[in-house]
Design a protein around this motif. Structure first.
Motif, mmCIF file in Angstrom:
data_model
loop_
_atom_site.group_PDB
_atom_site.id
_atom_site.type_symbol
_atom_site.label_atom_id
_atom_site.label_comp_id
_atom_site.label_asym_id
_atom_site.label_seq_id
_atom_site.Cartn_x
_atom_site.Cartn_y
_atom_site.Cartn_z
ATOM 1 N N ALA A 162 0.834 -1.206 0.000
ATOM 2 C CA ALA A 162 0.000 0.000 0.000
ATOM 3 C C ALA A 162 0.865 1.251 0.000
ATOM 4 C CB ALA A 162 -0.929 -0.006 1.219
ATOM 5 N N ALA A 163 1.950 1.228 0.774
ATOM 6 C CA ALA A 163 2.866 2.376 0.806
ATOM 7 C C ALA A 163 3.555 2.566 -0.538
ATOM 8 C CB ALA A 163 3.903 2.170 1.917
ATOM 9 N N TYR A 164 3.818 1.484 -1.241
ATOM 10 C CA TYR A 164 4.408 1.526 -2.585
ATOM 11 C C TYR A 164 3.534 2.378 -3.510
ATOM 12 C CZ TYR A 164 5.243 -0.697 -7.247
ATOM 13 O OH TYR A 164 5.471 -0.958 -8.571
ATOM 14 N N TYR A 165 2.229 2.172 -3.437
ATOM 15 C CA TYR A 165 1.316 2.961 -4.267
ATOM 16 C C TYR A 165 1.192 4.396 -3.761
ATOM 17 C CZ TYR A 165 -0.118 -1.164 -6.857
ATOM 18 O OH TYR A 165 -0.128 -2.266 -7.670
ATOM 19 N N ALA A 168 3.695 6.691 -5.012
ATOM 20 C CA ALA A 168 3.479 7.103 -6.407
ATOM 21 C C ALA A 168 2.284 8.034 -6.537
ATOM 22 C CB ALA A 168 3.273 5.871 -7.279
ATOM 23 N N GLY A 169 1.712 8.442 -5.399
ATOM 24 C CA GLY A 169 0.589 9.370 -5.432
ATOM 25 C C GLY A 169 -0.763 8.709 -5.574
ATOM 26 N N VAL A 170 -0.845 7.406 -5.335
ATOM 27 C CA VAL A 170 -2.099 6.676 -5.477
ATOM 28 C C VAL A 170 -2.564 6.245 -4.083
ATOM 29 C CG1 VAL A 170 -3.258 4.707 -6.546
ATOM 30 C CG2 VAL A 170 -1.370 5.839 -7.740
ATOM 31 N N ALA A 171 -3.626 6.869 -3.596
ATOM 32 C CA ALA A 171 -4.127 6.558 -2.255
ATOM 33 C C ALA A 171 -4.500 5.090 -2.147
ATOM 34 C CB ALA A 171 -5.331 7.437 -1.934
ATOM 35 N N THR A 172 -3.904 4.396 -1.200
ATOM 36 C CA THR A 172 -4.135 2.959 -1.025
ATOM 37 C C THR A 172 -3.976 2.597 0.434
ATOM 38 O OG1 THR A 172 -3.172 2.564 -3.231
ATOM 39 C CG2 THR A 172 -3.471 0.644 -1.815
ATOM 40 N N GLU A 304 17.769 9.157 -17.636
ATOM 41 C CA GLU A 304 17.998 10.353 -16.840
ATOM 42 C C GLU A 304 17.485 10.218 -15.419
ATOM 43 O OE1 GLU A 304 16.191 13.515 -18.959
ATOM 44 O OE2 GLU A 304 17.547 13.370 -20.678
ATOM 45 N N ASN A 305 16.477 9.393 -15.203
ATOM 46 C CA ASN A 305 15.864 9.279 -13.885
ATOM 47 C C ASN A 305 15.816 7.815 -13.482
ATOM 48 O OD1 ASN A 305 14.549 9.694 -11.500
ATOM 49 N ND2 ASN A 305 12.581 10.255 -12.418
ATOM 50 N N GLU A 306 16.944 7.311 -13.008
ATOM 51 C CA GLU A 306 17.061 5.892 -12.714
ATOM 52 C C GLU A 306 16.263 5.472 -11.477
ATOM 53 O OE1 GLU A 306 18.331 3.754 -14.586
ATOM 54 O OE2 GLU A 306 19.340 5.040 -15.998
ATOM 55 N N GLU A 307 15.910 6.394 -10.612
ATOM 56 C CA GLU A 307 15.237 6.032 -9.381
ATOM 57 C C GLU A 307 13.823 6.587 -9.352
ATOM 58 O OE1 GLU A 307 17.546 6.752 -5.918
ATOM 59 O OE2 GLU A 307 19.303 5.704 -6.681
ATOM 60 N N ALA A 308 13.130 6.482 -10.487
ATOM 61 C CA ALA A 308 11.759 6.974 -10.575
ATOM 62 C C ALA A 308 10.857 6.192 -9.634
ATOM 63 C CB ALA A 308 11.261 6.835 -12.008
ATOM 64 N N ASP A 309 9.750 6.824 -9.247
ATOM 65 C CA ASP A 309 8.788 6.163 -8.378
ATOM 66 C C ASP A 309 8.106 5.021 -9.109
ATOM 67 O OD1 ASP A 309 9.282 7.865 -6.242
ATOM 68 O OD2 ASP A 309 7.798 9.332 -6.909
ATOM 69 N N ALA A 310 7.291 4.284 -8.359
ATOM 70 C CA ALA A 310 6.518 3.205 -8.949
ATOM 71 C C ALA A 310 5.633 3.758 -10.057
ATOM 72 C CB ALA A 310 5.660 2.542 -7.876
ATOM 73 N N PRO A 311 5.424 2.989 -11.132
ATOM 74 C CA PRO A 311 4.542 3.449 -12.209
ATOM 75 C C PRO A 311 3.122 3.628 -11.702
ATOM 76 C CG PRO A 311 5.123 1.131 -12.488
ATOM 77 C CD PRO A 311 5.989 1.651 -11.399
ATOM 78 N N VAL A 312 2.465 4.689 -12.156
ATOM 79 C CA VAL A 312 1.086 4.971 -11.736
ATOM 80 C C VAL A 312 0.133 4.183 -12.621
ATOM 81 C CG1 VAL A 312 -0.675 6.746 -11.441
ATOM 82 C CG2 VAL A 312 1.736 7.266 -10.949
ATOM 83 N N PRO A 313 -0.742 3.361 -12.037
ATOM 84 C CA PRO A 313 -1.683 2.592 -12.862
ATOM 85 C C PRO A 313 -2.629 3.497 -13.647
ATOM 86 C CG PRO A 313 -1.592 1.721 -10.610
ATOM 87 C CD PRO A 313 -0.859 3.028 -10.607
ATOM 88 N N LEU A 314 -2.967 3.070 -14.859
ATOM 89 C CA LEU A 314 -3.940 3.793 -15.669
ATOM 90 C C LEU A 314 -5.279 3.886 -14.956
ATOM 91 C CD1 LEU A 314 -4.501 3.373 -19.466
ATOM 92 C CD2 LEU A 314 -6.437 3.092 -17.929
ATOM 93 N N VAL A 315 -5.633 2.853 -14.178
ATOM 94 C CA VAL A 315 -6.947 2.808 -13.523
ATOM 95 C C VAL A 315 -6.981 3.569 -12.209
ATOM 96 C CG1 VAL A 315 -7.476 0.581 -14.582
ATOM 97 C CG2 VAL A 315 -6.447 0.647 -12.292
ATOM 98 N N ALA A 316 -5.873 4.229 -11.840
ATOM 99 C CA ALA A 316 -5.810 4.879 -10.529
ATOM 100 C C ALA A 316 -6.910 5.909 -10.332
ATOM 101 C CB ALA A 316 -4.435 5.527 -10.339
ATOM 102 N N ARG A 338 7.935 -15.991 -5.344
ATOM 103 C CA ARG A 338 6.551 -16.001 -5.814
ATOM 104 C C ARG A 338 5.697 -15.067 -4.959
ATOM 105 N NH1 ARG A 338 6.781 -16.138 -10.061
ATOM 106 N NH2 ARG A 338 4.569 -16.613 -10.290
ATOM 107 N N VAL A 339 5.867 -13.776 -5.191
ATOM 108 C CA VAL A 339 5.102 -12.765 -4.457
ATOM 109 C C VAL A 339 4.495 -11.781 -5.455
ATOM 110 C CG1 VAL A 339 5.160 -10.884 -2.786
ATOM 111 C CG2 VAL A 339 6.490 -12.953 -2.363
ATOM 112 N N GLY A 340 3.175 -11.794 -5.537
ATOM 113 C CA GLY A 340 2.431 -10.827 -6.331
ATOM 114 C C GLY A 340 1.310 -10.262 -5.487
ATOM 115 N N TRP A 341 0.419 -9.496 -6.117
ATOM 116 C CA TRP A 341 -0.680 -8.924 -5.352
ATOM 117 C C TRP A 341 -1.797 -8.422 -6.254
ATOM 118 C CZ3 TRP A 341 4.177 -6.457 -5.426
ATOM 119 C CH2 TRP A 341 4.222 -5.265 -6.161
ATOM 120 N N VAL A 342 -2.914 -8.190 -5.623
ATOM 121 C CA VAL A 342 -4.061 -7.527 -6.234
ATOM 122 C C VAL A 342 -4.362 -6.288 -5.411
ATOM 123 C CG1 VAL A 342 -6.564 -7.663 -6.564
ATOM 124 C CG2 VAL A 342 -5.115 -9.570 -7.262
ATOM 125 N N ARG A 343 -4.597 -5.191 -6.102
ATOM 126 C CA ARG A 343 -5.078 -3.961 -5.459
ATOM 127 C C ARG A 343 -6.485 -3.694 -5.972
ATOM 128 N NH1 ARG A 343 -5.746 1.247 -7.225
ATOM 129 N NH2 ARG A 343 -5.722 2.883 -5.632
#
Length: 484
Positions: A162-165, A168-172, A304-316, A338-343
């Motif tokens: 959740a903090a990962y999102y 990136a500016g996505v409330a979670t 130029e920006n190697e440490e960019a934040d997490a990509p913002v989902p289109l559905v955000a 084997r670690v994935g997730w659903v938001r």
């Protein structure tokens, strides 16, 4: 009677010509019989015509004719006038026919004469081993005081994702996260929970093979949109096709499955205008949308920006109740983790967790503890992967351009492979011919819901260009033989 497409049967017959004994017709007959015995091809399935199967397997029609004759003589095949050749067996007639997507993992011989270009999975990062080695009794701590089953995931990992999102500016919130055994399980759970047999599901064409298999197995009616050009087709045709579909179709799509960031297999990422148009269409039509971001962390950027934040989902910016975002650490760090997730909304998460519990109870606590540590190392991991993949992509492009100047591709914005067009060649036949010479590749039709892109080939570069360089002479020769 169910009819199996020649392209799908071809992908199930991986390795048939190099395994077993006897002449080619005998080997082909034995391979088809084994598919029936295992239930990989349901009993009662109508096989492709002799000519059609010969074309995709890269053999003479007489080879297929002889193989069918052997099977008929042994009681495994029945010729039905006007209907074709029906394979006998014990499987259910309505069972889904899988396509052997994982053959690259479970059929590796380890032989030195094989150039394996069948998988784009990346080797692991050293950070994984370091995170495992750093685990202590204190990390397990209070977790050892319960039964170890956390159907939604351990609290620390759910909060970390959740903090990962949020970064990136996505409330979670943690309650919107379900931890899964990789992104493949996440996609499967979503399909099981939200799709009923016969439901219409809109997918990009081409798209991720694992999603196609999950949807087909569920009995979904797949409707393709877009293409493999940048932004999903000239002028953003994918979103426009979806709008027309909703305006004229008798039944609304149950859901839309998208990969807008580092698309698998093309490696493209939608530009700003195309993303906004997709958002408008999805919002206007109020369509449930599944966004798969499994490969999004493999974006190559501009250096130029190697440490960019997490990509913002289109559905955000779409309503949470009608969206699912799928993510994973396995692509960036290591497939063995084997670690994935659903938001999604807490309601959808609860529904998926109930299904997951019936399958595997919960994910490994130890894997999840490792993942908590790795989340803190995301910027470092992104920078390393991007630098490696950019160099490998550039080297692969130079290699292919030099050896096959008539082959065509669009430079990928991310991911581990080139999506190549080979003018005039049938890549289904090319792949079969190449396998008989020790080269494993995946043809374009494997990524299409309608068996399209028969002139495309995925060429991974994520393990360096040594295997690609070794395979190219064989691929060029087989492309000439498969031209037609």
């Amino acid at each position: 009677m169910a009819r199996i497409a020649s392209t799908r049967l071809s992908r199930l017959l991986t390795g048939w010509s190099s395994e077993g004994a006897g002449p080619l017709p005998r080997r082909l007959a034995d391979a088809l019989r084994e598919l029936a015995e295992r239930g990989d091809v349901p009993g009662g399935s109508v096989l492709p015509s002799q000519r059609e199967l010969a074309l995709v397997l890269g053999v003479s029609r007489s080879t297929v004719t002889a193989a069918y004759g052997l099977l008929e003589g042994e009681g495994w095949l029945e010729s039905v006038r006007g209907s074709g050749s029906r394979l006998r067996g014990s499987g259910a007639l309505d069972r889904y026919v899988a396509e052997g997507r994982l053959v690259s993992f479970n059929a590796r011989s380890g032989g030195s004469g094989t150039a394996d270009l069948s998988s784009g999975a990346l080797p692991g990062l050293g950070a994984v081993g370091e995170a495992v080695g750093a685990l202590t009794h204190g990390d397990l701590g209070a977790l050892l005081g319960d039964d170890g089953y956390h159907p939604y995931g351990i609290p620390a990992l759910r909060e970390g994702i959740a903090a990962y999102y949020r970064a990136a500016g996505v409330a979670t919130e943690a309650g919107q996260i379900l931890v899964t055994s990789g992104s493949q399980q996440a996609v499967w759970l979503v399909v099981q929970a939200l799709v009923e047999p016969g439901d219409t599901v809109v997918v990009e064409n081409p798209t991720y093979r694992g999603a196609l298999e999950a949807l087909r197995a569920r009995g979904a009616r797949l409707v393709p949109v877009g293409g493999d050009e940048p932004d999903g087709g000239a002028g953003g045709t994918g979103s426009a096709e979806l709008r027309r579909l909703c305006a004229h179709a008798h039944g609304r799509p149950r859901l839309v499955y998208l990969q807008p960031t580092v698309h698998n297999p093309t490696g493209r990422t939608l530009g700003g205008a195309a993303r906004r148009e997709w958002q408008r269409v999805l919002a206007d039509q109020e369509l449930f949308t599944v966004e798969d971001t499994a490969c999004a962390e493999l974006a190559l950027g501009d250096g130029e920006n190697e440490e960019a934040d997490a990509p913002v989902p289109l559905v955000a910016d779409l309503p949470m109740a009608s969206t699912v975002t799928v993510g994973t650490l396995s692509k960036l760090f290591w497939g063995g983790l084997r670690v994935g997730w659903v938001r999604s909304s807490p309601q959808v998460v609860a529904r998926l967790a109930k299904i997951k519990t019936s399958v595997d109870l919960a994910c490994s606590v130890v894997d999840q503890l490792v993942a908590v540590r790795l989340l803190d190392r995301l910027p470092e991991a992104r920078a390393r992967r991007r630098a490696e993949l950019r160099g490998q992509r550039d080297a692969a492009e130079a290699l292919v351009r030099g050896a096959a100047p008539h082959w065509e591709w669009t430079r990928p914005a991310g991911g581990p492979a080139l999506w190549v067009r080979i003018p005039g060649a049938d890549t289904e036949a090319l792949a079969q011919l190449a396998r008989r010479q020790g080269v494993s590749v995946v043809p374009g039709a494997a990524f299409s819901p309608v068996d399209g892109f028969r002139d495309r080939l995925r060429l991974p570069y994520a393990h360096g260009t040594e295997a690609l360089a070794a395979a190219l002479p064989t691929l060029l020769e087989c492309a000439e033989r498969a031209a037609g």
